[in-house]
Design an enzyme around this catalytic site. Structure first.
Site, PDB file in Angstrom:
ATOM      1  CG  ASP A 182      -2.180  -0.919   1.193  1.00 61.66           C
ATOM      2  OD1 ASP A 182      -2.171  -1.781   0.387  1.00 61.66           O
ATOM      3  OD2 ASP A 182      -2.445  -1.296   2.350  1.00 61.66           O
TER       4      ASP A 182
ATOM      5  NE  ARG B 163      -3.927  -2.065  -4.177  1.00 61.55           N
ATOM      6  CZ  ARG B 163      -3.495  -2.076  -2.941  1.00 61.55           C
ATOM      7  NH1 ARG B 163      -3.546  -0.811  -1.992  1.00 61.55           N
ATOM      8  NH2 ARG B 163      -3.329  -3.078  -2.266  1.00 61.55           N
TER       9      ARG B 163
HETATM   10  C1  LIG Z   1      -8.551  -1.717  -3.376  1.00 58.75           C
HETATM   11  C2  LIG Z   1      -7.968  -0.393  -2.943  1.00 58.75           C
HETATM   12  C3  LIG Z   1      -6.884   0.154  -2.313  1.00 58.75           C
HETATM   13  C4  LIG Z   1      -6.447   1.099  -2.099  1.00 58.75           C
HETATM   14  N1  LIG Z   1      -5.245   1.379  -1.431  1.00 58.75           N
HETATM   15  C5  LIG Z   1      -4.919   2.720  -1.225  1.00 58.75           C
HETATM   16  C6  LIG Z   1      -3.596   2.853  -0.652  1.00 58.75           C
HETATM   17  O1  LIG Z   1      -2.538   2.007  -0.675  1.00 58.75           O
HETATM   18  N2  LIG Z   1      -3.113   4.083  -0.522  1.00 58.75           N
HETATM   19  C7  LIG Z   1      -4.227   5.251  -0.523  1.00 58.75           C
HETATM   20  O2  LIG Z   1      -3.676   6.306  -0.342  1.00 58.75           O
HETATM   21  N3  LIG Z   1      -5.400   4.971  -1.191  1.00 58.75           N
HETATM   22  C8  LIG Z   1      -5.686   3.611  -1.151  1.00 58.75           C
HETATM   23  N4  LIG Z   1      -7.217   3.487  -1.582  1.00 58.75           N
HETATM   24  C9  LIG Z   1      -8.256   4.485  -1.322  1.00 58.75           C
HETATM   25  C10 LIG Z   1      -8.132   5.529  -2.392  1.00 58.75           C
HETATM   26  O3  LIG Z   1      -7.076   6.341  -2.541  1.00 58.75           O
HETATM   27  C11 LIG Z   1      -9.491   6.439  -2.459  1.00 58.75           C
HETATM   28  O4  LIG Z   1      -9.330   7.197  -1.199  1.00 58.75           O
HETATM   29  C12 LIG Z   1     -10.772   5.638  -2.209  1.00 58.75           C
HETATM   30  O5  LIG Z   1     -10.828   4.514  -3.094  1.00 58.75           O
HETATM   31  C13 LIG Z   1     -11.836   6.484  -2.778  1.00 58.75           C
HETATM   32  O6  LIG Z   1     -11.791   6.768  -4.068  1.00 58.75           O
HETATM   33  P1  LIG Z   1     -12.590   6.404  -5.415  1.00 58.75           P
HETATM   34  O7  LIG Z   1     -11.928   6.183  -6.517  1.00 58.75           O
HETATM   35  O8  LIG Z   1     -13.585   5.205  -4.721  1.00 58.75           O
HETATM   36  O9  LIG Z   1     -13.739   7.670  -5.787  1.00 58.75           O
HETATM   37  P2  LIG Z   1     -14.502   8.604  -4.859  1.00 58.75           P
HETATM   38  O10 LIG Z   1     -14.636   9.773  -6.105  1.00 58.75           O
HETATM   39  O11 LIG Z   1     -14.020   9.118  -3.657  1.00 58.75           O
HETATM   40  O12 LIG Z   1     -15.766   7.861  -4.765  1.00 58.75           O
HETATM   41  C14 LIG Z   1     -16.681   7.178  -5.811  1.00 58.75           C
HETATM   42  C15 LIG Z   1     -17.906   6.857  -5.132  1.00 58.75           C
HETATM   43  O13 LIG Z   1     -17.441   5.646  -4.589  1.00 58.75           O
HETATM   44  C16 LIG Z   1     -18.306   5.410  -3.149  1.00 58.75           C
HETATM   45  N5  LIG Z   1     -17.290   5.602  -2.361  1.00 58.75           N
HETATM   46  C17 LIG Z   1     -15.985   5.788  -2.277  1.00 58.75           C
HETATM   47  N6  LIG Z   1     -15.521   5.706  -1.188  1.00 58.75           N
HETATM   48  C18 LIG Z   1     -16.317   5.535  -0.234  1.00 58.75           C
HETATM   49  C19 LIG Z   1     -16.301   4.908   1.135  1.00 58.75           C
HETATM   50  N7  LIG Z   1     -15.343   4.864   1.972  1.00 58.75           N
HETATM   51  N8  LIG Z   1     -17.612   4.394   1.677  1.00 58.75           N
HETATM   52  C20 LIG Z   1     -18.605   4.640   0.955  1.00 58.75           C
HETATM   53  N9  LIG Z   1     -18.605   4.605  -0.200  1.00 58.75           N
HETATM   54  C21 LIG Z   1     -17.634   5.105  -0.988  1.00 58.75           C
HETATM   55  C22 LIG Z   1     -19.326   6.758  -3.196  1.00 58.75           C
HETATM   56  O14 LIG Z   1     -20.546   6.142  -3.710  1.00 58.75           O
HETATM   57  C23 LIG Z   1     -18.505   7.497  -3.985  1.00 58.75           C
HETATM   58  O15 LIG Z   1     -19.467   8.758  -4.432  1.00 58.75           O
HETATM   59  C24 LIG Z   1      -7.488   2.298  -2.025  1.00 58.75           C
HETATM   60  C25 LIG Z   1      -8.807   2.044  -2.513  1.00 58.75           C
HETATM   61  C26 LIG Z   1      -9.133   0.907  -3.210  1.00 58.75           C
HETATM   62  C27 LIG Z   1     -10.478   0.552  -3.705  1.00 58.75           C
END
Ligand SMILES: Cc1cc2nc3c(=O)[nH]c(=O)nc-3n(C[C@H](O)[C@H](O)[C@H](O)COP(=O)(O)OP(=O)(O)OC[C@H]3O[C@@H](n4cnc5c(N)ncnc54)[C@H](O)[C@@H]3O)c2cc1C
Length: 303
Positions: free
Chosen positions: A130, A180
């Site tokens: 991560d 990723r």
């Molecule tokens: C498999 C995976 C691994 C990750 N690893 C890392 C990492 O190593 N380092 C890092 O900095 N970040 C990591 N993240 C988190 C990432 O950076 C984002 O903060 C997070 O995924 C929200 O971004 P989004 O792309 O889903 O889009 P967004 O625009 O934030 O969300 C789009 C839609 O998804 C849904 N959604 C998003 N988040 C949530 C939530 N928490 N609860 C409920 N619904 C939600 C909502 O409907 C929202 O409108 C990871 C995410 C995933 C999916």
């Protein structure tokens, strides 16, 4: 504003201690966290596997303060890998370098990583490292490249909110390191990260397209519907075999999309966290969507 508040609370040690030992913890966290134990994490992995979903098992923990804690974290992940091997599920493990002692020095961290990588390589699976805050980006990528050279079975994580990520994508693609791609979950200054969400989203799409064209087994980690639709369309345009890339999502988020992608023949991997050190992870999930607080409060009252 609420995002900033949750992210600063996520670093508060007193609140963390209070929350992680609260008797309401399980009721609060069950939407996002599989449970306290490896058994609970494995039960979720097996259940998802039955629905055609791959997993990345994450033993929660970050920023450990002593070498003993870092060595214990390493032992826990080796045990998690052994449990995955016994269960015969297609799971990777996701780790954080500050859980392996990065705050205590690069050498401590590398020493604790090697048994984990040796076990993963022997099983034919992968260790996903991560990406944490920008205080660690440079050192994390140096260790990723070293583990790639020594063991080969690593996946790096890059964050679309950072200006530097375009260069990092090109460099890791050149080395053949799987990536990723996520948006980024930490609080970062405007000289390092795009402050506006619209710019982060645009950069994500641009980097995702580069990865689909040129990357090695890239993982698109997002729950953003517009991004998922664009990824599917672009992969189709490129006539990509779905085996060459995967979608990743977090346990408990966007369940309908997970199923829809599987039904369309796409590879989907869920990030499955378990363990007692849940507070920082949980607070980052609230920061991403403050409306989750209402949902969780209703759940708690109902229970
Ligand atoms: C498999 C995976 C691994 C990750 N690893 C890392 C990492 O190593 N380092 C890092 O900095 N970040 C990591 N993240 C988190 C990432 O950076 C984002 O903060 C997070 O995924 C929200 O971004 P989004 O792309 O889903 O889009 P967004 O625009 O934030 O969300 C789009 C839609 O998804 C849904 N959604 C998003 N988040 C949530 C939530 N928490 N609860 C409920 N619904 C939600 C909502 O409907 C929202 O409108 C990871 C995410 C995933 C999916």
């Amino acid at each position: 504003m609420l995002r900033g508040l949750f992210l600063s609370l996520s670093r508060n040690r007193t609140l963390r201690q209070f929350m992680e030992t609260s008797r309401y913890a399980a009721g609060l966290t069950s939407r996002f966290i599989a449970g306290n134990t490896l058994e609970a994490g494995m039960a979720v992995c097996r259940q998802l596997s039955g629905r055609g979903i791959l997993t990345a098992l994450d033993h929660l923990g970050e920023n450990v303060a002593t070498e003993a804690e870092a060595a214990a974290a390493s032992g826990e992940i080796v045990q998690a890998l052994q449990a995955i091997e016994r269960a015969g599920t297609q799971a990777t493990v996701a780790i954080k370098l500050t859980q392996f002692g990065l705050d205590l020095g690069d050498e401590v961290c590398r020493r604790n990583l090697r048994p984990v990588f040796a076990q993963a390589r022997q099983m034919g699976t992968r260790v996903e490292i991560d990406m944490e805050s920008t205080a660690y980006t440079e050192r994390t990528l140096a260790i990723v490249k070293q583990m790639h050279a020594e063991f080969g079975c690593v996946r790096a994580v890059l964050q679309a909110y950072l200006y530097r990520t375009e260069t990092d994508v090109a460099e890791l693609n050149r080395l053949g390191v799987p990536i990723r791609l996520c948006k980024g979950a930490y609080q970062e200054p405007a000289d390092l990260a795009f402050p506006a969400k619209a710019d982060v989203d645009t950069n994500f799409v641009k980097l995702m397209e580069t990865l689909l064209r040129e990357g090695t087994q890239p993982a698109i980690a997002s729950h953003d519907e517009r991004i998922l639709v664009r990824a599917l369309a672009y992969a189709r345009e490129l006539k990509l075999d779905p085996e060459r890339y995967e979608f990743q999502m977090l346990y408990g988020i966007r369940r309908q999309w997970q199923q829809r992608l599987v039904e369309e023949g796409q590879r989907v991997r869920l990030y499955v966290p378990y363990g007692k050190a849940w507070y920082p992870y949980f607070m980052r999930r609230l920061a991403e969507r403050p409306a989750n607080v209402v949902f969780l409060a209703t759940n708690l009252l109902e229970n």
